[in-house]
Design an enzyme around this catalytic site. Sequence first.
Site, short mmCIF file in Angstrom:
data_model
loop_
_atom_site.label_atom_id
_atom_site.label_comp_id
_atom_site.label_asym_id
_atom_site.label_seq_id
_atom_site.Cartn_x
_atom_site.Cartn_y
_atom_site.Cartn_z
N HIS A 20 38.31 67.89 61.23
CA HIS A 20 38.59 66.55 61.75
C HIS A 20 39.33 65.70 60.71
CE1 HIS A 20 34.76 67.24 64.28
NE2 HIS A 20 35.74 67.19 65.15
N LYS A 44 26.18 63.83 76.85
CA LYS A 44 26.35 64.87 75.85
C LYS A 44 25.30 64.67 74.77
CE LYS A 44 29.98 67.23 73.33
NZ LYS A 44 31.41 67.45 73.23
N ARG A 93 42.53 74.31 67.74
CA ARG A 93 42.25 75.39 66.80
C ARG A 93 42.87 76.69 67.29
NH1 ARG A 93 36.29 73.17 66.68
NH2 ARG A 93 37.11 72.81 68.75
N SER A 131 31.87 71.66 64.76
CA SER A 131 30.67 70.89 64.41
C SER A 131 29.39 71.65 64.74
CB SER A 131 30.67 69.55 65.15
OG SER A 131 31.79 68.79 64.79
#
Length: 169
Positions: A20, A44, A93, A131
């Site tokens: 990030h 979430k 990614r 993460s």
Amino acid sequence: MVDPHVAMFPGSFDPPTLGHINIIKRSLRLYDHLYVVVADNINKHCLFTAQERVDVLKRIFPDSPNIEVLSYDGLMVNFAREHGVGVMIRGVRAVGDFGYEFELAMTNKQMMDELEVLFMPTDPNYFMLRSSQIKEMAAFGADVSSLVPAEVVELLHEKVPVVGSGSLA
Ligand code: ADP
């Protein structure tokens, strides 16, 4: 009216990783002002509160006048409208990310035509970094100091109880 020199980088940042941070630093080279927007999404489940995620990002970028870290609990296109943001940056990614990001971009474009979505490919050093992996490693007591900023290592120590050491019972 949106400003094409003002960008936003939205995400969960639960917690922020060097992947990030890399996207944020590169975005700052391209835009006059960058909003880093921590999604405060009740659907979430996050390990860190939105406030903790905002605070740690502010600590990582204390002296950057062109960066503003905020949390937001609505649609990101509404944030863009409210703040005159012209560009939404998303990191990509692997090919796996692309499908999801592309669909999200299509949805956002339908909702707000004047907002451009920019995909920024990850730095090769961070293409495996996510993460969720950091949280799992931290829970098992692994050293994550080469994957997240020092401020996040500290926060993980405070927040994540180590559940296993890998030894056989
Ligand atoms: P979200 O829940 O919005 O996917 P994340 O915090 O997981 O939130 O990711 C925010 C943005 O950062 C996404 O665009 C994601 O693809 C990107 N990102 C996450 N990890 C990396 C990384 N290692 N390299 C580049 N971009 C990344």
